[in-house]
Scaffold this motif. Structure first.
Motif, PDB file in Angstrom:
ATOM      1  N   THR A 188      41.317  52.782  42.443  1.00 13.90           N
ATOM      2  CA  THR A 188      41.621  53.398  41.149  1.00 13.90           C
ATOM      3  C   THR A 188      40.527  53.159  40.114  1.00 13.90           C
ATOM      4  O   THR A 188      40.689  53.570  38.967  1.00 13.90           O
ATOM      5  N   GLY A 189      39.432  52.523  40.511  1.00 11.34           N
ATOM      6  CA  GLY A 189      38.421  52.113  39.546  1.00 11.34           C
ATOM      7  C   GLY A 189      38.820  50.793  38.898  1.00 11.34           C
ATOM      8  O   GLY A 189      39.766  50.130  39.335  1.00 11.34           O
ATOM      9  N   GLY A 196      42.735  48.742  41.525  1.00  6.15           N
ATOM     10  CA  GLY A 196      41.319  48.586  41.841  1.00  6.15           C
ATOM     11  C   GLY A 196      40.749  47.281  41.328  1.00  6.15           C
ATOM     12  O   GLY A 196      39.932  46.634  42.003  1.00  6.15           O
ATOM     13  N   ALA A 197      41.170  46.866  40.119  1.00 11.67           N
ATOM     14  CA  ALA A 197      40.713  45.588  39.568  1.00 11.67           C
ATOM     15  C   ALA A 197      41.185  44.429  40.431  1.00 11.67           C
ATOM     16  O   ALA A 197      40.455  43.455  40.647  1.00 11.67           O
ATOM     17  N   LEU A 247      30.155  47.896  44.381  1.00  4.66           N
ATOM     18  CA  LEU A 247      30.312  49.174  43.702  1.00  4.66           C
ATOM     19  C   LEU A 247      31.799  49.494  43.657  1.00  4.66           C
ATOM     20  O   LEU A 247      32.501  49.328  44.660  1.00  4.66           O
ATOM     21  N   VAL A 248      32.290  49.936  42.517  1.00 10.80           N
ATOM     22  CA  VAL A 248      33.676  50.375  42.417  1.00 10.80           C
ATOM     23  C   VAL A 248      33.671  51.874  42.173  1.00 10.80           C
ATOM     24  O   VAL A 248      33.175  52.343  41.141  1.00 10.80           O
ATOM     25  N   HIS A 249      34.190  52.627  43.133  1.00 10.55           N
ATOM     26  CA  HIS A 249      34.257  54.082  43.012  1.00 10.55           C
ATOM     27  C   HIS A 249      35.709  54.498  42.840  1.00 10.55           C
ATOM     28  O   HIS A 249      36.583  54.110  43.633  1.00 10.55           O
ATOM     29  N   GLU A 274      50.632  38.232  51.475  1.00  5.59           N
ATOM     30  CA  GLU A 274      51.893  37.995  50.751  1.00  5.59           C
ATOM     31  C   GLU A 274      51.655  37.003  49.615  1.00  5.59           C
ATOM     32  O   GLU A 274      51.232  35.875  49.853  1.00  5.59           O
ATOM     33  N   GLY A 275      51.885  37.444  48.381  1.00  4.67           N
ATOM     34  CA  GLY A 275      51.692  36.558  47.238  1.00  4.67           C
ATOM     35  C   GLY A 275      50.238  36.242  46.975  1.00  4.67           C
ATOM     36  O   GLY A 275      49.893  35.119  46.609  1.00  4.67           O
ATOM     37  N   VAL A 276      49.359  37.235  47.102  1.00  5.93           N
ATOM     38  CA  VAL A 276      47.933  37.042  46.832  1.00  5.93           C
ATOM     39  C   VAL A 276      47.707  37.089  45.318  1.00  5.93           C
ATOM     40  O   VAL A 276      48.303  37.898  44.606  1.00  5.93           O
ATOM     41  N   VAL A 277      46.842  36.230  44.829  1.00  5.17           N
ATOM     42  CA  VAL A 277      46.555  36.142  43.390  1.00  5.17           C
ATOM     43  C   VAL A 277      45.172  36.702  43.118  1.00  5.17           C
ATOM     44  O   VAL A 277      44.196  36.365  43.809  1.00  5.17           O
ATOM     45  N   SER A 278      45.074  37.583  42.094  1.00  2.00           N
ATOM     46  CA  SER A 278      43.761  38.140  41.765  1.00  2.00           C
ATOM     47  C   SER A 278      43.761  38.663  40.330  1.00  2.00           C
ATOM     48  O   SER A 278      44.746  38.568  39.603  1.00  2.00           O
ATOM     49  N   THR A 279      42.625  39.218  39.954  1.00  2.00           N
ATOM     50  CA  THR A 279      42.394  39.716  38.599  1.00  2.00           C
ATOM     51  C   THR A 279      43.223  40.967  38.337  1.00  2.00           C
ATOM     52  O   THR A 279      43.396  41.829  39.207  1.00  2.00           O
ATOM     53  N   TYR A 280      43.710  41.087  37.093  1.00  2.00           N
ATOM     54  CA  TYR A 280      44.521  42.252  36.742  1.00  2.00           C
ATOM     55  C   TYR A 280      44.009  42.829  35.422  1.00  2.00           C
ATOM     56  O   TYR A 280      42.900  42.504  34.980  1.00  2.00           O
TER      57      TYR A 280
END
Length: 425
Positions: A165-166, A205-206, A222-224, A338-344
């Motif tokens: 989603t970019g 995407g983030a 690269l984020v497309h 399952e239950g992965v943590v990342s940037t939002y």
């Protein structure tokens, strides 16, 4: 044999307190329950689809959706009024007249073209797995991890493209998601309709790009943007995105998305593009899907035809097969999803969209906890980049994949070989 560790345990230390971890475990259980229900409950699926479809009708210029029913299997979503045709020169889209109240008219349009001797198929909608966020959308997490990189991508690292989603235009202060992004690759977050609330696919995407950076902080990413902020793309649009990423020099492409099809055959435009990328030495890492069965999900299931496709299923935090994950002999490997943590992203959830009476608001530098094979695939992508950066003898992504497999274990039941990378919740 349980999945083994790919990287050092202290790479991913957990900053959460016991109380915070327990709260997030409860939320993950809700996410898992939602994925299982979306996979098995046709009424629940159709209600989720109706919400998504209704929101998009005010934007006639965007992809409109039709759901085609299948006996005893989940509906398949196609692009209303569009088919994919092909000839010796390749695949292309063609607009067709259809009745929006009669989904079967899409099939008749493709059949009429085939009767005239034209290769044709419906233009499949390829969504983020499981009708996007569902009732088990992301939840705020206290598991923020310090950025482990220098801020300057390693020049020797293989270039990665995240097709999603970019990412948001908001700038983070923690070092994550600082890669340059073209204006056309910005996640709009709030389009359907513009009401101040996060759309169905907003922030996906983030989240995915942040996973790659956690595993390989010095990766060149690269984020497309190939999907809108509802998490919707089509067979033809995604094929174009693959070619664009390869033309930009990407050697590994991550696609955390997928669809089933009416006859279990690959979407034609996507199949053609992946075949072209194989000739160029590009490895494609794909989420296997969240269907809780063995039905092929595309593009991941192209792994049976093309050796440059890696289909990634999910494990639970203990390293056992996740019951909600798609699986089968077409799956290459699995890791924790399952239950992965990342940037939002910043914003407030649409509580009506995700059946949440208490929607969350995310501020700057937010982190979230989410569940799905969407978040297993980018761990494999990141691991391949990291291995190639650390070992100069690994010249290609395919060699790095074999090296990663040697660090893993084996699982029965259609989950391929397995490896632990990021911890789950």
């Amino acid at each position: 044999m349980p999945a083994s560790k790919a990287f050092a345990e202290n790479d991913y230390s957990d900053p959460r307190t016991d109380e915070q971890r327990e709260r997030e475990r409860r939320q993950v259980r809700r996410q898992v329950a939602s994925l299982k229900r979306l996979a098995r409950d046709s009424y629940y699926q159709r209600r989720a689809f109706a919400k998504l479809d209704g929101r998009r009708r005010s934007r006639a210029e965007r992809v409109q959706l039709q759901a085609i029913q299948r006996a005893r299997r989940p509906d398949v979503i196609v692009a209303e009024g569009s088919v994919v045709t092909w000839d010796a020169e390749g695949c292309r889209c063609r607009d067709v007249e259809v009745d929006p109240e009669a989904p079967a008219s899409m099939l008749r349009a493709a059949e009429a073209l085939r009767a005239d001797g034209v290769g044709a198929a419906v233009n499949y909608v390829i969504p983020l797995a499981g009708y996007i966020k569902g009732a088990g959308g992301p939840e705020p997490s206290a598991g923020a991890r310090p950025f482990g990189g220098t801020g300057t991508p390693a020049p020797q690292a293989a270039l990665v493209a995240v097709l999603d989603t970019g990412i948001s235009a908001d700038t983070r202060s923690d070092g994550y998601l600082a890669m340059p992004v073209d204006a056309g690759d910005i996640d709009a977050l709030d389009e359907f309709p513009p009401d101040g609330l996060l759309d169905a696919g907003a922030g996906h995407g983030a989240f995915v790009a942040g996973i790659v950076q956690q595993v390989a902080p010095d990766a060149r990413v690269l984020v497309h943007k190939v999907m809108d902020s509802d998490g919707i793309t089509t067979d033809a649009a995604l094929a174009d995105g693959l070619r664009r990423a390869a033309a930009a020099g990407a050697k590994i492409i991550n696609m955390s998305l997928g669809t089933e099809t009416l006859d279990d055959s690959a979407p034609p435009a996507l199949r053609a593009a992946v075949g072209e990328l194989r000739e160029q030495g590009v490895l494609v890492v794909c989420a296997a899907g969240n269907s809780a069965d063995c039905e092929p999900v595309w593009p991941a299931a192209l792994s049976t035809e093309f050796d440059n496709v890696v289909a990634v299923a999910a494990l639970d935090p203990a390293g056992d097969p996740a019951s909600w994950s798609s699986h089968g002999d077409w799956v290459t490997c699995s890791t924790i999803g399952e239950g992965v943590v990342s940037t939002y992203v910043e914003g407030t959830e649409d509580g009506m969209l995700i059946d949440d009476p208490d929607p969350d608001t995310y501020g700057p530098d937010s982190w979230a906890c989410w569940t799905g094979t969407s978040f297993a695939a980018p761990q494999i992508t990141g691991a391949l980049v990291r291995l190639m950066s650390e070992d100069s003898t690994l010249d290609t992504p395919a060699e790095a994949l074999r090296a990663l497999q040697q660090r893993g274990g084996t699982l029965d039941g259609g989950y391929g070989w397995s490896v632990r990378i990021l911890p789950g919740t």
